[in-house]
Scaffold this motif. Structure first.
Motif, PDB file in Angstrom:
ATOM      1  N   LYS A   1      -5.259   5.620   3.889  1.00  0.00           N
ATOM      2  CA  LYS A   1      -4.670   4.467   4.569  1.00  0.00           C
ATOM      3  C   LYS A   1      -5.267   4.231   5.949  1.00  0.00           C
TER       4      LYS A   1
ATOM      5  N   LEU B   1      -3.719   6.611  -1.806  1.00  0.00           N
ATOM      6  CA  LEU B   1      -3.737   5.752  -0.629  1.00  0.00           C
ATOM      7  C   LEU B   1      -3.231   6.476   0.615  1.00  0.00           C
TER       8      LEU B   1
ATOM      9  N   LEU C   1       0.823  -1.208   0.000  1.00  0.00           N
ATOM     10  CA  LEU C   1       0.000   0.000   0.000  1.00  0.00           C
ATOM     11  C   LEU C   1       0.854   1.254   0.000  1.00  0.00           C
TER      12      LEU C   1
END
Length: 205
Positions: free
Chosen positions: A156, A152, A142
């Motif tokens: 996150k 992201l 990620l």
């Protein structure tokens, strides 16, 4: 509708229905012009001198309809039913439970996709016949996905929060993981070393 002259209509001598019934000399039906959805409350008032209204019916609309029939009820004769809070609370509790379960299922699907993607990266790096994917591998994927890094970065923490209710069994049964395992001939075993979000390890043998 069928209405008795005695005692229903006789209780209200000034009522339009009473006057029309008195003018009617036989048993032929009486036709009146009014709101058919509210007529039941007009009859309720004739019978009981009181009307109980559900929360879905307008009190003002019923008062106007009663006035059409020459009826002038006192304010305390029109009672509006309140919300049945215990019943509403039970429905809300049931809905919230169903919603939480749907969120868990959705989170399991997403998490399974992330682990499958991390596993695919390891296969492409020739990890050998057997390997495992850890929570750290998913986090690294990620964090270092160049194409989606900027997107992201802001999501996150939200993504991690979504996975709190996912169990090892739910992840094990993820369609994405199952499809990956079938495609590459692996068997999978999911373990959770810490009861934290994303703290799963998956062995691929």
């Amino acid at each position: 509708y069928q209405v008795l002259r005695e005692p229903t209509l006789s209780l209200h001598p000034t009522s339009l229905l009473t006057q029309m019934a008195e003018d009617q000399k036989d048993d032929t039906p009486i036709f009146v012009e009014g709101n058919q959805d509210l007529f039941q409350y007009v009859l309720d008032y004739h019978r009981d001198r009181k009307v109980n209204l559900p929360i879905t019916v307008s009190k003002d609309a019923v008062l106007r309809e009663l006035k059409r029939y020459n009826l002038e009820p006192a304010d305390d004769q029109i009672v509006e039913d309140g919300i049945c809070y215990p019943s509403v609370k039970r429905r809300m509790t049931r809905f919230e439970a169903e919603l939480r379960e749907q969120q868990r299922q959705t989170a399991a699907v997403l998490l399974g996709q992330l682990y499958a993607q991390a596993a695919l990266l390891k296969v492409s790096q020739d990890e050998g016949e057997g390997f495992y994917v850890s929570a750290l591998d998913v986090e690294r994927m990620l964090s270092f996905d160049r194409d989606h890094k900027e997107r992201l970065a802001g999501q996150k923490s939200l993504v991690f929060k979504l996975f709190g209710g996912v169990s090892p069994q739910m992840l094990q049964e993820s369609e994405s993981l199952q499809r990956f395992a079938r495609s590459y001939g692996y068997s999978t075993s999911v373990s959770q070393k810490r009861e934290e979000m994303l703290a799963f390890d998956i062995d691929f043998d």
